[in-house]
Design a protein around this motif. Structure first.
Motif, mmCIF file in Angstrom:
data_model
loop_
_atom_site.group_PDB
_atom_site.id
_atom_site.type_symbol
_atom_site.label_atom_id
_atom_site.label_comp_id
_atom_site.label_asym_id
_atom_site.label_seq_id
_atom_site.Cartn_x
_atom_site.Cartn_y
_atom_site.Cartn_z
ATOM 1 N N LYS A 214 14.909 -12.751 18.122
ATOM 2 C CA LYS A 214 16.151 -13.507 17.968
ATOM 3 C C LYS A 214 16.836 -13.257 16.626
ATOM 4 O O LYS A 214 18.024 -13.530 16.484
ATOM 5 N N SER A 215 16.076 -12.766 15.645
ATOM 6 C CA SER A 215 16.667 -12.616 14.307
ATOM 7 C C SER A 215 16.551 -11.183 13.795
ATOM 8 O O SER A 215 16.399 -10.964 12.596
ATOM 9 N N ILE A 216 16.607 -10.239 14.716
ATOM 10 C CA ILE A 216 16.416 -8.841 14.353
ATOM 11 C C ILE A 216 17.544 -8.359 13.439
ATOM 12 O O ILE A 216 18.715 -8.699 13.626
ATOM 13 N N LYS A 217 17.179 -7.590 12.419
ATOM 14 C CA LYS A 217 18.162 -7.025 11.489
ATOM 15 C C LYS A 217 18.389 -5.555 11.835
ATOM 16 O O LYS A 217 17.450 -4.839 12.164
ATOM 17 N N PRO A 218 19.634 -5.094 11.744
ATOM 18 C CA PRO A 218 19.934 -3.690 12.085
ATOM 19 C C PRO A 218 19.192 -2.715 11.178
ATOM 20 O O PRO A 218 18.986 -2.976 9.990
ATOM 21 N N LEU A 219 18.793 -1.595 11.760
ATOM 22 C CA LEU A 219 18.202 -0.485 11.006
ATOM 23 C C LEU A 219 19.109 0.730 11.244
ATOM 24 O O LEU A 219 18.947 1.445 12.229
ATOM 25 N N PRO A 220 20.075 0.955 10.370
ATOM 26 C CA PRO A 220 21.097 1.991 10.614
ATOM 27 C C PRO A 220 20.528 3.382 10.867
ATOM 28 O O PRO A 220 21.041 4.118 11.713
ATOM 29 N N ILE A 221 19.458 3.756 10.143
ATOM 30 C CA ILE A 221 18.851 5.082 10.342
ATOM 31 C C ILE A 221 18.325 5.210 11.768
ATOM 32 O O ILE A 221 18.553 6.223 12.455
ATOM 33 N N VAL A 222 17.620 4.185 12.227
ATOM 34 C CA VAL A 222 17.040 4.206 13.579
ATOM 35 C C VAL A 222 18.150 4.183 14.630
ATOM 36 O O VAL A 222 18.083 4.888 15.639
ATOM 37 N N GLU A 223 19.166 3.391 14.378
ATOM 38 C CA GLU A 223 20.287 3.302 15.321
ATOM 39 C C GLU A 223 20.998 4.649 15.465
ATOM 40 O O GLU A 223 21.320 5.082 16.576
ATOM 41 N N SER A 224 21.208 5.319 14.342
ATOM 42 C CA SER A 224 21.855 6.633 14.382
ATOM 43 C C SER A 224 20.958 7.675 15.031
ATOM 44 O O SER A 224 21.419 8.551 15.765
ATOM 45 N N PHE A 225 19.658 7.587 14.777
ATOM 46 C CA PHE A 225 18.699 8.515 15.390
ATOM 47 C C PHE A 225 18.727 8.384 16.904
ATOM 48 O O PHE A 225 18.754 9.375 17.631
ATOM 49 N N LYS A 226 18.737 7.144 17.400
ATOM 50 C CA LYS A 226 18.711 6.912 18.848
ATOM 51 C C LYS A 226 19.925 7.532 19.530
ATOM 52 O O LYS A 226 19.799 8.166 20.583
ATOM 53 N N ASP A 227 21.103 7.365 18.922
ATOM 54 C CA ASP A 227 22.336 7.895 19.486
ATOM 55 C C ASP A 227 22.445 7.397 20.941
ATOM 56 O O ASP A 227 22.363 6.217 21.197
ATOM 57 N N ASN A 228 22.579 8.289 21.907
ATOM 58 C CA ASN A 228 22.661 7.865 23.313
ATOM 59 C C ASN A 228 21.404 8.226 24.108
ATOM 60 O O ASN A 228 21.436 8.259 25.342
ATOM 61 N N SER A 229 20.320 8.492 23.390
ATOM 62 C CA SER A 229 19.089 8.927 24.058
ATOM 63 C C SER A 229 18.159 7.755 24.357
ATOM 64 O O SER A 229 18.265 6.685 23.765
ATOM 65 N N LYS A 230 17.246 7.983 25.282
ATOM 66 C CA LYS A 230 16.114 7.079 25.461
ATOM 67 C C LYS A 230 15.143 7.337 24.314
ATOM 68 O O LYS A 230 15.006 8.470 23.850
ATOM 69 N N VAL A 231 14.458 6.279 23.870
ATOM 70 C CA VAL A 231 13.535 6.427 22.738
ATOM 71 C C VAL A 231 12.155 5.900 23.107
ATOM 72 O O VAL A 231 12.012 4.777 23.602
ATOM 73 N N PHE A 232 11.169 6.742 22.853
ATOM 74 C CA PHE A 232 9.758 6.372 23.042
ATOM 75 C C PHE A 232 9.188 6.075 21.655
ATOM 76 O O PHE A 232 9.212 6.938 20.776
ATOM 77 N N ILE A 233 8.678 4.859 21.463
ATOM 78 C CA ILE A 233 8.153 4.455 20.157
ATOM 79 C C ILE A 233 6.638 4.341 20.220
ATOM 80 O O ILE A 233 6.095 3.579 21.029
ATOM 81 N N ALA A 234 5.972 5.098 19.368
ATOM 82 C CA ALA A 234 4.511 5.030 19.257
ATOM 83 C C ALA A 234 4.174 4.295 17.967
ATOM 84 O O ALA A 234 4.380 4.816 16.872
ATOM 85 N N GLY A 235 3.683 3.067 18.087
ATOM 86 C CA GLY A 235 3.440 2.232 16.922
ATOM 87 C C GLY A 235 1.962 2.128 16.567
ATOM 88 O O GLY A 235 1.094 2.137 17.446
ATOM 89 N N SER A 236 1.691 2.034 15.271
ATOM 90 C CA SER A 236 0.325 1.840 14.747
ATOM 91 C C SER A 236 -0.628 2.918 15.246
ATOM 92 O O SER A 236 -1.746 2.633 15.682
ATOM 93 N N THR A 237 -0.184 4.169 15.168
ATOM 94 C CA THR A 237 -0.992 5.272 15.710
ATOM 95 C C THR A 237 -2.026 5.777 14.721
ATOM 96 O O THR A 237 -1.855 5.714 13.506
ATOM 97 N N TRP A 238 -3.095 6.312 15.291
ATOM 98 C CA TRP A 238 -4.154 7.022 14.564
ATOM 99 C C TRP A 238 -4.137 8.477 15.052
ATOM 100 O O TRP A 238 -3.510 8.786 16.067
ATOM 101 N N PRO A 239 -4.828 9.389 14.367
ATOM 102 C CA PRO A 239 -4.830 10.798 14.792
ATOM 103 C C PRO A 239 -5.185 11.005 16.259
ATOM 104 O O PRO A 239 -4.584 11.840 16.938
ATOM 105 N N LYS A 240 -6.156 10.239 16.774
ATOM 106 C CA LYS A 240 -6.541 10.400 18.178
ATOM 107 C C LYS A 240 -5.394 10.031 19.118
ATOM 108 O O LYS A 240 -5.182 10.682 20.159
ATOM 109 N N ASP A 241 -4.634 9.010 18.751
ATOM 110 C CA ASP A 241 -3.478 8.642 19.573
ATOM 111 C C ASP A 241 -2.461 9.773 19.612
ATOM 112 O O ASP A 241 -1.887 10.078 20.666
ATOM 113 N N LEU A 242 -2.238 10.404 18.469
ATOM 114 C CA LEU A 242 -1.262 11.493 18.409
ATOM 115 C C LEU A 242 -1.719 12.698 19.223
ATOM 116 O O LEU A 242 -0.892 13.420 19.789
#
Length: 414
Positions: A214-242
């Protein structure tokens, strides 16, 4: 048993001391507790306000404590907030958290330390989050008539409390004023072992992630990166996950970009990933808003923004479940992201719930991951159904904070 408990505490300290020259976290652990008595006495010397003490093991538990702490501060503004951490990974990141008045490392759990810590800080109420059950602290608080509340707690049959030799640890639970557990299984275990101070409240992280949404703040770099594409986010990854993710990433699927947020920022691991990645990649700290959309992979090489990054995602992967255990799924689920993670998730109720409603998928290999992901990506109907399921799941499990604050008010107004 107390002899073995105390021996274990001192043995832990000795181990930290031995490895500290070679381990940065161990070094911080020791440094943060150096001359704690003198420093604490100075800070509390002139404090006349009542104190509410919140103790967390690390950063994950802090996120569970946060909605209760902030709600408590709002409801009881006359109280000063003392926030303690056991681990450097919690303290070092949140040592400047503005809504706590005192932020400290928890001294080692000995009888002398517990007595002195409580006598200096003089809390009127204490909150211990999830698995923090320190014998001497809880015993001294209880003997001093100071209520102690455990919340967002979850129990399993294989835990030490419920072993034939676990009576010493059951006694710790009995000294708590209230144990707010996450689920019925936990409450049943307590009742079965004659611990009658339990109550189901749920997990306060649901309240926290709803606040984030409800209180999310904009992240301009991420917003510009996304552009009009779908985005897959891999969070809290370790080498095995990658390793699991890289084959799909390197296929360069049309209109799909990737954001990778490592659990720990290590230069050599980031460099190794970027060398193995066939797509054009850039680090967040080096990205420019005007040009970042030219890249297909964005690597989050800083701490503290991942919960906001998820707002820009369409699909998510949560790391850790090919190792010791799964990291936070709720921060992504609150935005509805279909989730994927490894096999070590069974200690996490929310992960089991998300799988059961069809909002998350546990995978064991790169091929299994790719098949599961493409099934979701290639069907708009399936994708939207999962988004709705995950958002509804978060909404349905809110409210733990209100129960805990309500009970706290009853104790403080006696």
């Amino acid at each position: 048993m107390i002899i073995f408990y105390n021996a274990g505490i001192y043995l832990y300290y000795l181990l930290i001391f031995i490895i500290s020259p070679f381990n940065s976290k161990a070094k911080l652990w020791l440094r943060g507790r150096k001359k704690w008595k003198e420093k604490l006495a100075v800070k509390f010397d002139n404090n006349k306000a009542p104190v509410a003490w919140f103790h967390c093991a690390s950063l994950g538990e802090f996120e569970q404590a946060r909605p209760v702490l902030e709600n408590f501060r709002e409801k009881f503004p006359e109280y000063k907030i003392l926030l303690t951490f056991f681990s450097p990974s919690g303290y070092e990141i949140r040592k400047n958290y503005p809504k706590a008045d005192f932020i400290e490392y928890l001294p080692l759990d000995t009888h002398a330390n517990a007595k002195l810590f409580v006598e200096i800080t003089r809390p009127k109420i204490a909150f211990f989050v999830k698995y923090e059950f320190w014998h001497h602290y809880i015993q001294y608080l209880s003997e001093s008539g100071i209520p102690v509340i455990s919340f967002s707690t979850i129990f399993r049959k294989d835990q030490l409390f419920f072993k034939p030799y676990g009576k010493f640890y059951l006694a710790i639970l009995n000294r708590l004023s209230k144990i707010f557990v996450q689920n019925k299984e936990s409450l049943d275990l307590l009742t079965e072992h004659q611990i009658n101070n339990g109550e189901i409240a749920g997990d306060t992280r649901f309240d926290r992630v709803l606040e984030i949404r409800k209180s999310i703040k904009p992240l301009p770099i991420v917003e510009s990166f996304k552009d009009n594409s779908k985005v897959f986010i891999a969070g809290s990854t370790w080498p095995k996950d990658l390793e699991i993710l890289l084959p799909l990433i390197n296929k360069g699927l049309k209109d799909l970009k990737f954001i990778i947020a490592p659990h720990e920022i290590h230069e050599h691991e980031i460099n190794n990933f970027m060398q193995s990645c066939k797509l054009k990649s850039i680090r967040y700290t080096k990205a420019e808003e005007e040009h970042v959309s030219d890249f297909q992979v964005l690597i989050i090489d800083c701490i503290g923004i991942l919960s906001g990054v998820y707002a820009y995602g369409d699909f998510g992967y949560i790391g850790g479940a090919f190792g010791k255990g799964l990291h936070n799924t709720l921060e992504a689920a609150t935005f509805g992201l279909p989730l994927f993670f490894g096999p070590n998730y069974r200690k996490f109720q929310e992960a089991k719930d998300l799988i059961s409603i069809g909002g998350a998928f546990s995978i064991t290999s790169a091929t299994e991951f790719e098949n599961a992901f493409l099934k979701v990506m290639n069907s708009q109907n399936i994708h939207q159904e999962i988004i709705n399921k995950n958002k509804n799941y978060i909404e349905a499990n809110k409210g733990a904070t209100d129960k805990i604050i309500g009970y706290s008010g009853l104790l403080l107004n006696k």
